[in-house]
Design a protein around this motif. Sequence first.
Motif, PDB file in Angstrom:
ATOM      1  N   LEU A 150       0.612  -1.317   0.007  1.00  0.00           N
ATOM      2  CA  LEU A 150       0.035  -0.060  -0.043  1.00  0.00           C
ATOM      3  C   LEU A 150       0.730   1.282  -0.178  1.00  0.00           C
ATOM      4  O   LEU A 150       0.498   2.219  -0.398  1.00  0.00           O
ATOM      5  CB  LEU A 150      -0.976  -0.151   1.167  1.00  0.00           C
ATOM      6  N   GLU A 151       2.036   1.170   0.601  1.00  0.00           N
ATOM      7  CA  GLU A 151       2.839   2.465   0.312  1.00  0.00           C
ATOM      8  C   GLU A 151       3.113   2.664  -0.988  1.00  0.00           C
ATOM      9  O   GLU A 151       3.230   4.084  -1.379  1.00  0.00           O
ATOM     10  CB  GLU A 151       4.313   1.853   0.984  1.00  0.00           C
ATOM     11  N   ALA A 152       3.172   1.903  -2.104  1.00  0.00           N
ATOM     12  CA  ALA A 152       3.018   2.144  -3.426  1.00  0.00           C
ATOM     13  C   ALA A 152       1.714   3.085  -3.807  1.00  0.00           C
ATOM     14  O   ALA A 152       2.002   4.113  -4.644  1.00  0.00           O
ATOM     15  CB  ALA A 152       3.154   1.077  -4.233  1.00  0.00           C
ATOM     16  N   LEU A 153       0.856   2.897  -3.147  1.00  0.00           N
ATOM     17  CA  LEU A 153      -0.460   3.912  -3.440  1.00  0.00           C
ATOM     18  C   LEU A 153      -0.157   5.021  -2.892  1.00  0.00           C
ATOM     19  O   LEU A 153      -0.523   6.134  -3.647  1.00  0.00           O
ATOM     20  CB  LEU A 153      -1.606   3.096  -2.953  1.00  0.00           C
ATOM     21  N   ILE A 154       0.293   5.198  -1.773  1.00  0.00           N
ATOM     22  CA  ILE A 154       0.566   6.421  -1.144  1.00  0.00           C
ATOM     23  C   ILE A 154       1.457   7.209  -1.983  1.00  0.00           C
ATOM     24  O   ILE A 154       1.497   8.688  -2.123  1.00  0.00           O
ATOM     25  CB  ILE A 154       0.980   6.503   0.454  1.00  0.00           C
ATOM     26  N   ASP A 155       2.587   6.598  -2.185  1.00  0.00           N
ATOM     27  CA  ASP A 155       3.626   7.290  -3.296  1.00  0.00           C
ATOM     28  C   ASP A 155       3.178   7.696  -4.595  1.00  0.00           C
ATOM     29  O   ASP A 155       3.444   8.956  -4.890  1.00  0.00           O
ATOM     30  CB  ASP A 155       4.753   6.483  -3.341  1.00  0.00           C
ATOM     31  N   ARG A 156       2.117   6.997  -5.211  1.00  0.00           N
ATOM     32  CA  ARG A 156       1.659   7.175  -6.452  1.00  0.00           C
ATOM     33  C   ARG A 156       0.746   8.672  -6.365  1.00  0.00           C
ATOM     34  O   ARG A 156       0.821   9.560  -6.934  1.00  0.00           O
ATOM     35  CB  ARG A 156       0.824   6.171  -6.859  1.00  0.00           C
ATOM     36  N   ILE A 157      -0.045   8.627  -5.158  1.00  0.00           N
ATOM     37  CA  ILE A 157      -0.808   9.845  -5.085  1.00  0.00           C
ATOM     38  C   ILE A 157      -0.040  10.825  -4.654  1.00  0.00           C
ATOM     39  O   ILE A 157      -0.380  12.153  -5.234  1.00  0.00           O
ATOM     40  CB  ILE A 157      -1.876   9.558  -3.725  1.00  0.00           C
ATOM     41  N   ALA A 158       0.968  10.773  -3.730  1.00  0.00           N
ATOM     42  CA  ALA A 158       1.834  12.018  -3.490  1.00  0.00           C
ATOM     43  C   ALA A 158       2.573  12.730  -4.835  1.00  0.00           C
ATOM     44  O   ALA A 158       2.645  13.705  -5.038  1.00  0.00           O
ATOM     45  CB  ALA A 158       2.822  11.685  -2.546  1.00  0.00           C
ATOM     46  N   GLN A 159       2.929  11.651  -5.718  1.00  0.00           N
ATOM     47  CA  GLN A 159       3.541  11.974  -7.046  1.00  0.00           C
ATOM     48  C   GLN A 159       2.345  12.958  -7.828  1.00  0.00           C
ATOM     49  O   GLN A 159       2.889  13.888  -8.409  1.00  0.00           O
ATOM     50  CB  GLN A 159       3.965  10.696  -7.675  1.00  0.00           C
ATOM     51  N   LEU A 160       1.377  12.243  -8.017  1.00  0.00           N
ATOM     52  CA  LEU A 160       0.266  13.023  -8.926  1.00  0.00           C
ATOM     53  C   LEU A 160       0.009  14.342  -8.134  1.00  0.00           C
ATOM     54  O   LEU A 160      -0.235  15.241  -8.757  1.00  0.00           O
ATOM     55  CB  LEU A 160      -1.058  12.163  -8.773  1.00  0.00           C
ATOM     56  N   GLN A 161      -0.187  14.269  -6.713  1.00  0.00           N
ATOM     57  CA  GLN A 161      -0.366  15.752  -6.227  1.00  0.00           C
ATOM     58  C   GLN A 161       0.731  16.688  -6.397  1.00  0.00           C
ATOM     59  O   GLN A 161       0.479  17.847  -6.420  1.00  0.00           O
ATOM     60  CB  GLN A 161      -0.521  15.430  -4.612  1.00  0.00           C
ATOM     61  N   ALA A 162       1.900  16.077  -6.472  1.00  0.00           N
ATOM     62  CA  ALA A 162       3.061  17.275  -6.483  1.00  0.00           C
ATOM     63  C   ALA A 162       3.326  17.611  -8.107  1.00  0.00           C
ATOM     64  O   ALA A 162       3.941  18.584  -8.278  1.00  0.00           O
ATOM     65  CB  ALA A 162       4.342  16.495  -6.025  1.00  0.00           C
ATOM     66  N   SER A 163       2.824  16.821  -8.932  1.00  0.00           N
ATOM     67  CA  SER A 163       3.121  17.081 -10.218  1.00  0.00           C
ATOM     68  C   SER A 163       2.312  18.302 -10.678  1.00  0.00           C
ATOM     69  O   SER A 163       1.328  18.670 -10.277  1.00  0.00           O
ATOM     70  CB  SER A 163       2.717  15.900 -11.194  1.00  0.00           C
ATOM     71  N   PRO A 164       2.763  19.160 -11.929  1.00  0.00           N
ATOM     72  CA  PRO A 164       2.283  20.284 -12.350  1.00  0.00           C
ATOM     73  C   PRO A 164       0.717  19.847 -12.726  1.00  0.00           C
ATOM     74  O   PRO A 164       0.488  19.012 -13.434  1.00  0.00           O
ATOM     75  CB  PRO A 164       3.201  20.808 -13.307  1.00  0.00           C
ATOM     76  N   ALA A 165      -0.068  20.853 -12.099  1.00  0.00           N
ATOM     77  CA  ALA A 165      -1.548  20.756 -12.516  1.00  0.00           C
ATOM     78  C   ALA A 165      -1.816  21.236 -13.954  1.00  0.00           C
ATOM     79  O   ALA A 165      -0.991  22.023 -14.551  1.00  0.00           O
ATOM     80  CB  ALA A 165      -2.490  21.318 -11.735  1.00  0.00           C
ATOM     81  N   LYS A 166      -2.674  20.855 -14.589  1.00  0.00           N
ATOM     82  CA  LYS A 166      -3.243  21.399 -15.903  1.00  0.00           C
ATOM     83  C   LYS A 166      -3.463  22.947 -15.703  1.00  0.00           C
ATOM     84  O   LYS A 166      -4.059  23.272 -15.118  1.00  0.00           O
ATOM     85  CB  LYS A 166      -4.368  20.696 -16.209  1.00  0.00           C
ATOM     86  N   ALA A 167      -2.982  23.361 -16.751  1.00  0.00           N
ATOM     87  CA  ALA A 167      -2.964  24.948 -16.726  1.00  0.00           C
ATOM     88  C   ALA A 167      -4.390  25.373 -16.701  1.00  0.00           C
ATOM     89  O   ALA A 167      -5.302  24.998 -17.246  1.00  0.00           O
ATOM     90  CB  ALA A 167      -2.425  25.753 -17.877  1.00  0.00           C
ATOM     91  N   LEU A 168      -4.656  26.533 -15.803  1.00  0.00           N
ATOM     92  CA  LEU A 168      -5.823  26.833 -15.458  1.00  0.00           C
ATOM     93  C   LEU A 168      -6.153  27.964 -16.601  1.00  0.00           C
ATOM     94  O   LEU A 168      -5.301  28.891 -16.925  1.00  0.00           O
ATOM     95  CB  LEU A 168      -6.095  27.383 -14.007  1.00  0.00           C
ATOM     96  N   VAL A 169      -7.523  28.012 -16.875  1.00  0.00           N
ATOM     97  CA  VAL A 169      -7.721  28.888 -17.973  1.00  0.00           C
ATOM     98  C   VAL A 169      -8.195  30.200 -17.157  1.00  0.00           C
ATOM     99  O   VAL A 169      -9.249  30.259 -16.182  1.00  0.00           O
ATOM    100  CB  VAL A 169      -9.108  28.657 -18.616  1.00  0.00           C
ATOM    101  N   ASN A 170      -7.309  31.360 -17.351  1.00  0.00           N
ATOM    102  CA  ASN A 170      -7.562  32.546 -16.159  1.00  0.00           C
ATOM    103  C   ASN A 170      -8.686  33.495 -16.875  1.00  0.00           C
ATOM    104  O   ASN A 170      -8.400  34.333 -17.811  1.00  0.00           O
ATOM    105  CB  ASN A 170      -6.286  33.297 -15.978  1.00  0.00           C
ATOM    106  N   LEU A 171      -9.938  33.480 -16.606  1.00  0.00           N
ATOM    107  CA  LEU A 171     -10.987  34.270 -17.138  1.00  0.00           C
ATOM    108  C   LEU A 171     -10.696  35.824 -17.005  1.00  0.00           C
ATOM    109  O   LEU A 171     -11.283  36.482 -17.844  1.00  0.00           O
ATOM    110  CB  LEU A 171     -12.344  33.556 -16.349  1.00  0.00           C
ATOM    111  N   SER A 172     -10.357  36.282 -15.728  1.00  0.00           N
ATOM    112  CA  SER A 172     -10.248  37.826 -15.824  1.00  0.00           C
ATOM    113  C   SER A 172      -9.130  38.310 -16.799  1.00  0.00           C
ATOM    114  O   SER A 172      -9.429  39.496 -17.054  1.00  0.00           O
ATOM    115  CB  SER A 172      -9.555  38.001 -14.191  1.00  0.00           C
ATOM    116  N   GLN A 173      -8.237  37.419 -17.038  1.00  0.00           N
ATOM    117  CA  GLN A 173      -7.291  37.952 -18.272  1.00  0.00           C
ATOM    118  C   GLN A 173      -8.305  38.196 -19.564  1.00  0.00           C
ATOM    119  O   GLN A 173      -7.698  39.019 -20.200  1.00  0.00           O
ATOM    120  CB  GLN A 173      -6.469  37.052 -18.383  1.00  0.00           C
TER     121      GLN A 173
END
Length: 318
Positions: A150-173
């Motif tokens: 299960l440590e592999a699951l926790i590592d996988r989640i942590a990896q995905l949480q730390a990876s750059p998120a998909k760019a947000l579309v900035n509506l105010s711009q």
Amino acid sequence: MTHTTQRVDDFGITLPITQAACKMAEKFAHQQPNSAKAEQVRLNTLAVWVVNEYLQFMEIPTNLKVSDSWNPIMQLCSNVADLEITSVGRLECRPVKLNEQACLIPPETWEDRIGYVVVQVDESLREAHILGFMRSVNNEFLPLHQLQPLEALIDRIAQLQASPAKALVNLSQWFIGQVDAGWQTVEALRELLDSRPNYAFRGSVTTEESFQSQTTKRAKLIDLGIQIAHQPLMLIVEISPEENQTSIRLQLHPTANQVYLPEGVKLTVLDESGAVFLEAQARSADNYIQLQFRGDIQEQFSVVISLDDMSVREQFII
């Protein structure tokens, strides 16, 4: 069987099945058309519930309500046991019975998953053993001896949480003319579609000049793949400033010479936690569907366009 037990002792975890879990599993099971489907849904529900309890204990945020496994229609039509992990993705939680040496992984769950957890459900339905984790599969049966701790699951989640998120579309711009790639004016996109007969836009959309000058509107083509081949949809986002907030209107229109949207296509707004905030679904003769709401500056939300098991998500910040 000895080998499987060894792995449970080595790195699995045993959790009680609560009365609340049993009640929810029975509720979903009673909605099924036959005993075999009821048993499948019952075990799937318990597996998801137990993994959810484990992740909550590990302080990993989840959202059961947006998971397909908690959707009565998806329960009936598919063999799914997914759990939405907030801002990460979907984890498949597959049940196995005592003495089984392999876990069934239905082909419909081979994609759009961050991984697979196998849960052995006790025959008494009093406890469950989370046996281990697998990051990906390409076979309908997963041998239990191949599971990782299960440590592999926790590592996988942590990896995905730390990876750059998909760019947000900035509506105010958008108000100052800085528009994200892929978004065009409705008129420009309509002209592009009209120049390609197979994709011609036949909807009726009011132009920006009909609204107050500060209103900004942009559009993007949404492709849901083989479910509606050669029929991309047009997502229109219209924003206008209000005192301390921004008014947002979403519209989904058909293209490809289609008068109406595909029946059942959904337009959903998710809040920052991933919970459903607003949703509209096309009926048999809707030529567009629409949602309207207000948001605060710097507030984030997602828009999901979905049909059956296909979906596209766009992420925004106001």
